[in-house]
Design a protein around this motif. Structure first.
Motif, PDB file in Angstrom:
ATOM      1  N   TRP A 143       0.801  -1.223   0.000  1.00  0.00           N
ATOM      2  CA  TRP A 143       0.000   0.000   0.000  1.00  0.00           C
ATOM      3  C   TRP A 143       0.833   1.273   0.000  1.00  0.00           C
ATOM      4  CZ3 TRP A 143      -1.353  -3.671   3.995  1.00  0.00           C
ATOM      5  CH2 TRP A 143      -2.450  -4.463   3.660  1.00  0.00           C
ATOM      6  N   ARG A 144       0.220   2.351  -0.484  1.00  0.00           N
ATOM      7  CA  ARG A 144       0.713   3.711  -0.304  1.00  0.00           C
ATOM      8  C   ARG A 144      -0.428   4.571   0.211  1.00  0.00           C
ATOM      9  NH1 ARG A 144       4.824   6.067  -3.283  1.00  0.00           N
ATOM     10  NH2 ARG A 144       4.154   7.972  -2.196  1.00  0.00           N
ATOM     11  N   LEU A 145      -0.069   5.594   0.932  1.00  0.00           N
ATOM     12  CA  LEU A 145      -1.051   6.506   1.494  1.00  0.00           C
ATOM     13  C   LEU A 145      -1.428   7.574   0.468  1.00  0.00           C
ATOM     14  CD1 LEU A 145      -2.443   6.683   4.267  1.00  0.00           C
ATOM     15  CD2 LEU A 145      -0.691   8.335   4.951  1.00  0.00           C
ATOM     16  N   TYR A 146      -2.753   7.738   0.235  1.00  0.00           N
ATOM     17  CA  TYR A 146      -3.279   8.686  -0.756  1.00  0.00           C
ATOM     18  C   TYR A 146      -4.350   9.558  -0.109  1.00  0.00           C
ATOM     19  CZ  TYR A 146      -1.260   6.708  -5.063  1.00  0.00           C
ATOM     20  OH  TYR A 146      -0.415   6.313  -6.074  1.00  0.00           O
ATOM     21  N   VAL A 147      -4.703  10.646  -0.806  1.00  0.00           N
ATOM     22  CA  VAL A 147      -5.846  11.482  -0.449  1.00  0.00           C
ATOM     23  C   VAL A 147      -6.721  11.655  -1.679  1.00  0.00           C
ATOM     24  CG1 VAL A 147      -6.577  13.836   0.135  1.00  0.00           C
ATOM     25  CG2 VAL A 147      -4.823  12.704   1.508  1.00  0.00           C
ATOM     26  N   LEU A 148      -8.031  11.492  -1.477  1.00  0.00           N
ATOM     27  CA  LEU A 148      -9.029  11.583  -2.536  1.00  0.00           C
ATOM     28  C   LEU A 148      -9.896  12.810  -2.315  1.00  0.00           C
ATOM     29  CD1 LEU A 148     -10.630  10.110  -4.923  1.00  0.00           C
ATOM     30  CD2 LEU A 148     -12.044   9.148  -3.089  1.00  0.00           C
ATOM     31  N   ASP A 149     -10.058  13.626  -3.369  1.00  0.00           N
ATOM     32  CA  ASP A 149     -10.952  14.775  -3.325  1.00  0.00           C
ATOM     33  C   ASP A 149     -12.356  14.300  -3.676  1.00  0.00           C
ATOM     34  OD1 ASP A 149     -12.425  17.146  -3.834  1.00  0.00           O
ATOM     35  OD2 ASP A 149     -10.578  18.218  -4.279  1.00  0.00           O
ATOM     36  N   LEU A 150     -13.304  14.438  -2.751  1.00  0.00           N
ATOM     37  CA  LEU A 150     -14.643  13.914  -2.978  1.00  0.00           C
ATOM     38  C   LEU A 150     -15.411  14.681  -4.053  1.00  0.00           C
ATOM     39  CD1 LEU A 150     -15.731  13.132   0.685  1.00  0.00           C
ATOM     40  CD2 LEU A 150     -15.260  11.475  -1.130  1.00  0.00           C
ATOM     41  N   ALA A 151     -15.018  15.920  -4.328  1.00  0.00           N
ATOM     42  CA  ALA A 151     -15.738  16.718  -5.321  1.00  0.00           C
ATOM     43  C   ALA A 151     -15.570  16.169  -6.725  1.00  0.00           C
ATOM     44  CB  ALA A 151     -15.277  18.175  -5.257  1.00  0.00           C
ATOM     45  N   ASP A 152     -14.360  15.727  -7.070  1.00  0.00           N
ATOM     46  CA  ASP A 152     -14.101  15.241  -8.433  1.00  0.00           C
ATOM     47  C   ASP A 152     -13.491  13.842  -8.462  1.00  0.00           C
ATOM     48  OD1 ASP A 152     -11.514  15.734  -7.540  1.00  0.00           O
ATOM     49  OD2 ASP A 152     -11.218  17.501  -8.786  1.00  0.00           O
ATOM     50  N   LEU A 153     -13.314  13.234  -7.297  1.00  0.00           N
ATOM     51  CA  LEU A 153     -12.734  11.891  -7.158  1.00  0.00           C
ATOM     52  C   LEU A 153     -11.323  11.793  -7.738  1.00  0.00           C
ATOM     53  CD1 LEU A 153     -15.794   9.522  -7.795  1.00  0.00           C
ATOM     54  CD2 LEU A 153     -14.912  10.445  -5.630  1.00  0.00           C
ATOM     55  N   ARG A 154     -10.616  12.904  -7.716  1.00  0.00           N
ATOM     56  CA  ARG A 154      -9.201  12.865  -8.084  1.00  0.00           C
ATOM     57  C   ARG A 154      -8.383  12.538  -6.845  1.00  0.00           C
ATOM     58  NH1 ARG A 154      -8.158  18.018 -12.195  1.00  0.00           N
ATOM     59  NH2 ARG A 154      -9.623  17.338 -13.837  1.00  0.00           N
ATOM     60  N   GLU A 155      -7.272  11.850  -7.052  1.00  0.00           N
ATOM     61  CA  GLU A 155      -6.444  11.412  -5.930  1.00  0.00           C
ATOM     62  C   GLU A 155      -5.001  11.812  -6.141  1.00  0.00           C
ATOM     63  OE1 GLU A 155      -5.191   6.920  -7.317  1.00  0.00           O
ATOM     64  OE2 GLU A 155      -7.076   7.165  -6.223  1.00  0.00           O
ATOM     65  N   HIS A 156      -4.251  11.886  -5.033  1.00  0.00           N
ATOM     66  CA  HIS A 156      -2.812  12.127  -5.135  1.00  0.00           C
ATOM     67  C   HIS A 156      -2.100  11.384  -4.012  1.00  0.00           C
ATOM     68  CE1 HIS A 156      -4.157  15.411  -2.382  1.00  0.00           C
ATOM     69  NE2 HIS A 156      -3.047  15.090  -1.725  1.00  0.00           N
ATOM     70  N   PRO A 157      -0.888  10.882  -4.274  1.00  0.00           N
ATOM     71  CA  PRO A 157      -0.121  10.191  -3.229  1.00  0.00           C
ATOM     72  C   PRO A 157       0.478  11.191  -2.255  1.00  0.00           C
ATOM     73  CG  PRO A 157       1.171  10.327  -5.229  1.00  0.00           C
ATOM     74  CD  PRO A 157      -0.179  10.888  -5.570  1.00  0.00           C
ATOM     75  N   LEU A 158       0.712  10.717  -1.026  1.00  0.00           N
ATOM     76  CA  LEU A 158       1.370  11.551  -0.032  1.00  0.00           C
ATOM     77  C   LEU A 158       2.865  11.271  -0.024  1.00  0.00           C
ATOM     78  CD1 LEU A 158      -1.240  11.552   2.855  1.00  0.00           C
ATOM     79  CD2 LEU A 158      -1.122  12.919   0.765  1.00  0.00           C
ATOM     80  N   ALA A 159       3.595  12.068   0.729  1.00  0.00           N
ATOM     81  CA  ALA A 159       5.054  11.997   0.688  1.00  0.00           C
ATOM     82  C   ALA A 159       5.628  10.822   1.469  1.00  0.00           C
ATOM     83  CB  ALA A 159       5.642  13.308   1.218  1.00  0.00           C
ATOM     84  N   GLU A 160       4.784  10.034   2.144  1.00  0.00           N
ATOM     85  CA  GLU A 160       5.261   8.862   2.864  1.00  0.00           C
ATOM     86  C   GLU A 160       5.602   7.759   1.873  1.00  0.00           C
ATOM     87  OE1 GLU A 160       6.821   6.441   4.788  1.00  0.00           O
ATOM     88  OE2 GLU A 160       5.992   7.852   6.260  1.00  0.00           O
ATOM     89  N   PRO A 161       6.887   7.334   1.781  1.00  0.00           N
ATOM     90  CA  PRO A 161       7.272   6.329   0.798  1.00  0.00           C
ATOM     91  C   PRO A 161       7.034   4.889   1.237  1.00  0.00           C
ATOM     92  CG  PRO A 161       9.225   7.091   1.951  1.00  0.00           C
ATOM     93  CD  PRO A 161       8.070   7.902   2.482  1.00  0.00           C
ATOM     94  N   HIS A 162       6.792   4.667   2.528  1.00  0.00           N
ATOM     95  CA  HIS A 162       6.627   3.313   3.037  1.00  0.00           C
ATOM     96  C   HIS A 162       5.188   2.828   2.890  1.00  0.00           C
ATOM     97  CE1 HIS A 162      10.277   4.728   5.206  1.00  0.00           C
ATOM     98  NE2 HIS A 162      10.679   3.495   4.970  1.00  0.00           N
ATOM     99  N   SER A 163       5.027   1.526   2.928  1.00  0.00           N
ATOM    100  CA  SER A 163       3.697   0.929   2.900  1.00  0.00           C
ATOM    101  C   SER A 163       3.014   1.171   4.243  1.00  0.00           C
ATOM    102  CB  SER A 163       3.801  -0.572   2.632  1.00  0.00           C
ATOM    103  OG  SER A 163       2.519  -1.169   2.577  1.00  0.00           O
ATOM    104  N   VAL A 164       1.823   1.755   4.214  1.00  0.00           N
ATOM    105  CA  VAL A 164       1.088   2.106   5.430  1.00  0.00           C
ATOM    106  C   VAL A 164      -0.124   1.199   5.569  1.00  0.00           C
ATOM    107  CG1 VAL A 164      -0.191   3.902   6.642  1.00  0.00           C
ATOM    108  CG2 VAL A 164       1.853   4.501   5.323  1.00  0.00           C
ATOM    109  N   ASP A 165      -0.113   0.353   6.588  1.00  0.00           N
ATOM    110  CA  ASP A 165      -1.253  -0.514   6.889  1.00  0.00           C
ATOM    111  C   ASP A 165      -1.957   0.057   8.113  1.00  0.00           C
ATOM    112  OD1 ASP A 165      -3.108  -2.493   7.177  1.00  0.00           O
ATOM    113  OD2 ASP A 165      -1.710  -4.053   7.792  1.00  0.00           O
ATOM    114  N   ASP A 166      -2.688   1.164   7.905  1.00  0.00           N
ATOM    115  CA  ASP A 166      -3.331   1.845   9.008  1.00  0.00           C
ATOM    116  C   ASP A 166      -4.479   2.689   8.466  1.00  0.00           C
ATOM    117  OD1 ASP A 166      -3.782   2.605  11.616  1.00  0.00           O
ATOM    118  OD2 ASP A 166      -2.188   4.112  11.687  1.00  0.00           O
ATOM    119  N   GLN A 167      -5.422   3.019   9.334  1.00  0.00           N
ATOM    120  CA  GLN A 167      -6.449   4.002   9.011  1.00  0.00           C
ATOM    121  C   GLN A 167      -5.934   5.328   9.534  1.00  0.00           C
ATOM    122  OE1 GLN A 167     -10.340   3.273  10.688  1.00  0.00           O
ATOM    123  NE2 GLN A 167     -11.337   4.634   9.224  1.00  0.00           N
ATOM    124  N   ALA A 168      -5.411   6.144   8.621  1.00  0.00           N
ATOM    125  CA  ALA A 168      -4.799   7.402   9.030  1.00  0.00           C
ATOM    126  C   ALA A 168      -5.815   8.289   9.736  1.00  0.00           C
ATOM    127  CB  ALA A 168      -4.224   8.120   7.811  1.00  0.00           C
TER     128      ALA A 168
END
Length: 320
Positions: free
Chosen positions: A243-268
């Motif tokens: 996994w990688r940590l991302y953020v999704l914009d609910l208005a247009d459903l566009r997403e972008h990755p965050l600067a954390e390079p490690h695999s994140v198995d968590d509910q941020a």
């Protein structure tokens, strides 16, 4: 038959190890209540301290209750504890701001996710029934929602009528996890898994329904302003780092990755509208995990918040 038995043993191996580890921790860190002086009155970042198994406020001692998973918002806190014995069971304990027990619910499975709505009136938890990782195929989850306004407990939201890609959907393998609540205390977001795929769903408690919004979204976390979803996205077939940590914009459903390079198995968890906190395996042989933060817009770099910590929650100044 031999193949089936082998598959079950593989699935249960991690789960059994987790349960035994939890029981061992329980022997050294028995379930204890919060000290009388420990409250949610002080705004800040609260988390689970790995060394003691108790909840702490950043910058202070770990004087809170013992938990496996923790979250707090509004005037309520939620603590999940692994109970001793087999089969695996979880105790979900609801507290007020001064950590007086308001309600206790025992459910099957291993503690996994905990969330409280911004008002403190809705709570949700997820337990693993089989396996101990989303990276293990064939796992099973149980996700509950408790409404403190009415006292009503939904033991499993798998009964929700589900719409996938615009069509009513029925399947025996539907699993939900990782609920996050909107400010209206009605809408919520969660992950649903079925047919080997994961989806972000938007749920409506009053209408008692859920619909998919996007594929490949796990462990969503709604921003305080209600406009974005932080989530973990599967980007690799490597079970050690999928996994990688991302953020999704609910208005247009566009997403972008965050600067954390490690695999994140968590509910941020959102610390504010600009910053996310999450756990990663502890470095340098430390216990459990370490707590990190990263900007939500994809810029910057990860920052260590607290070593030997997990289950972050940003608590605001008491209302009124």
């Amino acid at each position: 038959m031999a193949v089936l038995v082998a598959a079950v043993l593989v699935l249960l191996g991690g789960s059994l190890g987790y349960v035994l580890h939890a029981q061992q921790r329980g022997g050294g860190h028995r379930a204890v209540a919060a000290d009388a002086s420990f409250t949610l009155d002080g705004p800040g970042v609260y988390y689970r301290d790995a060394a003691s198994g108790r909840v702490a406020r950043r910058g202070g001692p770990a004087d809170g209750p013992s938990c496996e998973r923790f979250y707090a918002a509004g005037d309520r806190a939620l603590c999940l504890r692994a109970l001793p014995g087999t089969p695996a069971r979880t105790e979900a304990v609801v507290y007020d701001r001064r950590f007086t027990v308001l309600r206790t619910v025992t459910v099957p499975g291993i503690p996994n996710r905990a969330r409280v709505s911004a008002s403190g009136q809705l709570l949700s938890w997820t337990t693993f029934a089989v396996g101990d990782s989303y990276a293990v195929s064939g796992f099973s989850t149980r996700t509950s929602i408790l409404d403190l306004r009415t006292g009503y407990l939904v033991k499993s939201i798998e009964t929700l009528p589900l719409t996938v890609d615009g069509a009513r959907y029925h399947a025996a393998d539907v699993n939900y996890w990782g609920v996050t609540f909107a400010a209206d205390d009605n809408r919520f977001y969660a992950t649903v898994s079925t047919g080997g795929r994961t989806h972000l769903v938007e749920g409506d408690l009053k209408a008692w329904s859920a619909r998919t919004l996007r594929e490949n979204v796990e462990c969503p976390s709604l921003s305080p302003d209600g406009t974005r979803i932080a989530f973990k996205k599967k980007v690799s077939a490597d079970p050690a780092a999928p996994w990688r940590l991302y953020v999704l914009d609910l208005a247009d459903l566009r997403e972008h990755p965050l600067a954390e390079p490690h695999s994140v198995d968590d509910q941020a968890a959102w610390l504010d509208d600009r910053t996310l906190a999450y756990a990663l395996p502890a470095g340098e042989g430390g216990p459990g995990s370490d707590l990190w933060s990263v900007p939500a817009d994809g810029t910057g770099a990860p920052t260590l918040l607290a070593p030997g910590a997990s289950s972050p929650a940003a608590v605001l100044t008491p209302r009124g």
